[in-house]
Design a protein around this motif. Sequence first.
Motif, PDB file in Angstrom:
ATOM      1  N   UNK A  43       0.802  -1.157   0.072  1.00 26.00           N
ATOM      2  CA  UNK A  43       0.087   0.123   0.012  1.00 26.00           C
ATOM      3  C   UNK A  43       1.050   1.168   0.124  1.00 26.00           C
ATOM      4  N   UNK A  44       1.841   1.175   0.795  1.00 30.94           N
ATOM      5  CA  UNK A  44       2.926   2.530   0.943  1.00 30.94           C
ATOM      6  C   UNK A  44       3.444   2.727  -0.339  1.00 30.94           C
ATOM      7  N   UNK A  45       3.697   1.516  -1.223  1.00 28.35           N
ATOM      8  CA  UNK A  45       4.463   1.638  -2.339  1.00 28.35           C
ATOM      9  C   UNK A  45       3.698   2.010  -3.695  1.00 28.35           C
ATOM     10  N   UNK A  46       2.220   1.788  -3.245  1.00 27.29           N
ATOM     11  CA  UNK A  46       1.268   2.473  -4.187  1.00 27.29           C
ATOM     12  C   UNK A  46       1.124   4.025  -4.104  1.00 27.29           C
ATOM     13  N   UNK A  47       1.107   4.314  -2.637  1.00 32.44           N
ATOM     14  CA  UNK A  47       0.864   5.861  -2.528  1.00 32.44           C
ATOM     15  C   UNK A  47       2.110   6.572  -2.908  1.00 32.44           C
ATOM     16  N   UNK A  48       3.047   6.005  -2.674  1.00 28.65           N
ATOM     17  CA  UNK A  48       4.484   6.561  -3.225  1.00 28.65           C
ATOM     18  C   UNK A  48       4.516   6.921  -4.562  1.00 28.65           C
ATOM     19  N   UNK A  49       3.963   5.738  -5.565  1.00 30.45           N
ATOM     20  CA  UNK A  49       3.851   5.788  -7.092  1.00 30.45           C
ATOM     21  C   UNK A  49       2.951   6.946  -7.279  1.00 30.45           C
ATOM     22  N   UNK A  50       1.675   7.076  -6.402  1.00 36.02           N
ATOM     23  CA  UNK A  50       0.776   8.177  -7.030  1.00 36.02           C
ATOM     24  C   UNK A  50       1.375   9.529  -6.706  1.00 36.02           C
ATOM     25  N   UNK A  51       1.903   9.557  -5.703  1.00 37.05           N
ATOM     26  CA  UNK A  51       2.807  10.974  -5.477  1.00 37.05           C
ATOM     27  C   UNK A  51       3.989  11.206  -6.317  1.00 37.05           C
ATOM     28  N   UNK A  52       4.737  10.334  -6.785  1.00 36.10           N
ATOM     29  CA  UNK A  52       5.751  10.728  -7.571  1.00 36.10           C
ATOM     30  C   UNK A  52       5.214  10.861  -9.040  1.00 36.10           C
ATOM     31  N   UNK A  54       2.505  12.372  -9.575  1.00 31.94           N
ATOM     32  CA  UNK A  54       1.751  13.845  -9.674  1.00 31.94           C
ATOM     33  C   UNK A  54       0.261  13.750  -9.642  1.00 31.94           C
ATOM     34  N   UNK A  55      -0.221  12.395  -8.967  1.00 33.43           N
ATOM     35  CA  UNK A  55      -1.508  12.184  -8.849  1.00 33.43           C
ATOM     36  C   UNK A  55      -2.212  13.147  -7.734  1.00 33.43           C
ATOM     37  N   UNK A  56      -3.316  13.510  -7.805  1.00 36.31           N
ATOM     38  CA  UNK A  56      -4.045  14.527  -6.711  1.00 36.31           C
ATOM     39  C   UNK A  56      -5.339  13.807  -6.264  1.00 36.31           C
ATOM     40  N   UNK A  57      -5.012  12.925  -5.195  1.00 35.90           N
ATOM     41  CA  UNK A  57      -6.366  12.317  -4.499  1.00 35.90           C
ATOM     42  C   UNK A  57      -7.241  13.488  -4.077  1.00 35.90           C
ATOM     43  N   UNK A  58      -8.494  13.211  -4.438  1.00 32.79           N
ATOM     44  CA  UNK A  58      -9.474  14.234  -4.081  1.00 32.79           C
ATOM     45  C   UNK A  58     -10.106  14.166  -3.070  1.00 32.79           C
ATOM     46  N   UNK A  59     -10.928  15.303  -2.586  1.00 28.68           N
ATOM     47  CA  UNK A  59     -11.839  15.321  -1.708  1.00 28.68           C
ATOM     48  C   UNK A  59     -13.051  14.701  -2.459  1.00 28.68           C
ATOM     49  N   UNK A  60     -14.206  14.560  -1.652  1.00 24.13           N
ATOM     50  CA  UNK A  60     -15.347  14.154  -2.274  1.00 24.13           C
ATOM     51  C   UNK A  60     -16.024  15.560  -3.048  1.00 24.13           C
ATOM     52  N   UNK A  61     -15.792  16.575  -2.427  1.00 24.81           N
ATOM     53  CA  UNK A  61     -16.187  17.753  -3.002  1.00 24.81           C
ATOM     54  C   UNK A  61     -15.468  18.100  -4.121  1.00 24.81           C
ATOM     55  N   UNK A  62     -14.275  17.887  -4.456  1.00 26.37           N
ATOM     56  CA  UNK A  62     -13.569  18.162  -5.440  1.00 26.37           C
ATOM     57  C   UNK A  62     -14.178  17.178  -6.582  1.00 26.37           C
ATOM     58  N   UNK A  63     -14.270  15.918  -6.200  1.00 22.56           N
ATOM     59  CA  UNK A  63     -14.883  14.690  -7.020  1.00 22.56           C
ATOM     60  C   UNK A  63     -16.019  14.952  -7.637  1.00 22.56           C
ATOM     61  N   UNK A  64     -17.088  15.690  -6.659  1.00 22.40           N
ATOM     62  CA  UNK A  64     -18.403  16.143  -7.352  1.00 22.40           C
ATOM     63  C   UNK A  64     -18.493  17.340  -8.325  1.00 22.40           C
ATOM     64  N   UNK A  65     -17.737  18.220  -7.742  1.00 27.07           N
ATOM     65  CA  UNK A  65     -17.345  19.493  -8.747  1.00 27.07           C
ATOM     66  C   UNK A  65     -16.900  19.094 -10.124  1.00 27.07           C
ATOM     67  N   UNK A  66     -16.022  17.994 -10.097  1.00 22.68           N
ATOM     68  CA  UNK A  66     -15.612  17.576 -11.402  1.00 22.68           C
ATOM     69  C   UNK A  66     -16.878  16.855 -12.107  1.00 22.68           C
ATOM     70  N   UNK A  67     -17.280  15.948 -11.507  1.00 17.39           N
ATOM     71  CA  UNK A  67     -18.538  15.077 -12.093  1.00 17.39           C
ATOM     72  C   UNK A  67     -19.615  15.970 -12.563  1.00 17.39           C
ATOM     73  N   UNK A  97      -1.000   8.544   4.163  1.00 17.59           N
ATOM     74  CA  UNK A  97      -1.777   9.631   3.193  1.00 17.59           C
ATOM     75  C   UNK A  97      -1.610  11.104   3.917  1.00 17.59           C
ATOM     76  N   UNK A  98      -1.548  11.274   5.163  1.00 18.54           N
ATOM     77  CA  UNK A  98      -1.327  12.362   5.955  1.00 18.54           C
ATOM     78  C   UNK A  98       0.121  13.033   5.551  1.00 18.54           C
ATOM     79  N   UNK A  99       1.133  12.091   5.299  1.00 11.82           N
ATOM     80  CA  UNK A  99       2.416  12.482   5.133  1.00 11.82           C
ATOM     81  C   UNK A  99       2.141  12.979   3.836  1.00 11.82           C
ATOM     82  N   UNK A 100       1.539  12.461   2.970  1.00 10.74           N
ATOM     83  CA  UNK A 100       1.680  12.697   1.485  1.00 10.74           C
ATOM     84  C   UNK A 100       0.628  13.749   1.078  1.00 10.74           C
ATOM     85  N   UNK A 101      -0.149  14.311   2.101  1.00  9.62           N
ATOM     86  CA  UNK A 101      -1.251  15.320   1.860  1.00  9.62           C
ATOM     87  C   UNK A 101      -2.484  14.754   0.943  1.00  9.62           C
ATOM     88  N   UNK A 102      -2.626  13.456   0.871  1.00 10.11           N
ATOM     89  CA  UNK A 102      -3.609  12.926   0.347  1.00 10.11           C
ATOM     90  C   UNK A 102      -5.155  12.869   1.029  1.00 10.11           C
TER      91      UNK A 102
END
Length: 234
Positions: A43-52, A54-67, A97-102
């Motif tokens: 799991x840590x390796x997957x989150x590290x991959x997303x961070x490297x 440049x993925x931006x894990x969304x809040x539900x508000x951001x998700x909803x605004x996009x949808x 997630x806290x460390x990566x700001x996700x």
Amino acid sequence: MPTLDVPPASPVKPDKPARIPVLNYHSITVDPGNPATITPEKFAAQMQYLSEKGYNPLTLKQFSDMIEGIDKGPDNPILLTFDDGYADNYEHAMPILKKLGFHATLFMSPGMVEDGYFLNWDQVKEMHEAGWDIQPHGMTHPHLPTISAKNQAFEITEARFQIEQMLGTVADIYCYPYGEWDTSTLRILKEHNFRYAFTIEQGMTTPSQDRLKLKRIFVNGEESIEKWRYRFEK
Ligand SMILES: [Zn+2]
């Protein structure tokens, strides 16, 4: 300088409809042979991959605004969802997630708190304060189509009520236990103005999908990182 020729500002319009990977995690633990679990290391390796990447894990508000086409959202959006509310999410997912700001979304069943295996309310509150959206997954994780409409309504609305009471939030995004629903389920969700419901149907999530039948991407913890990322980068 005169600026008469400058056109008036227009509301932000997305260039093209959003296409968002919604990853579906469950337990973060060591349980060989159980594809619904993933080890803390992987799991840590997957989150590290997303961070490297440049993925931006969304809040539900951001998700909803996009949808809804209200906002274009960040580049490389992704929604991280965790079903059931396992206590190991607090131990193994929240700190990373806290460390990566996700941001992340937890779908929990309030009838299962306080038994040690699942998150308790203190942990849920701390996760909420750390940037997690907390939403209902039924009171007791029932097979909804096997119970009466009355009991379905209780499972759905009581879970929402308890989360809203404990956290002072709106919990109007549902996630079907086992991905199961019937016509009563859909009617109850509509009657109570639930905005979205997530299934376990596989695929990217887009604005063209029924709001009560949104797709996700199951994370099979036994798969390699390459296979995992192929599911949302192909
Ligand atoms: Zn579940």
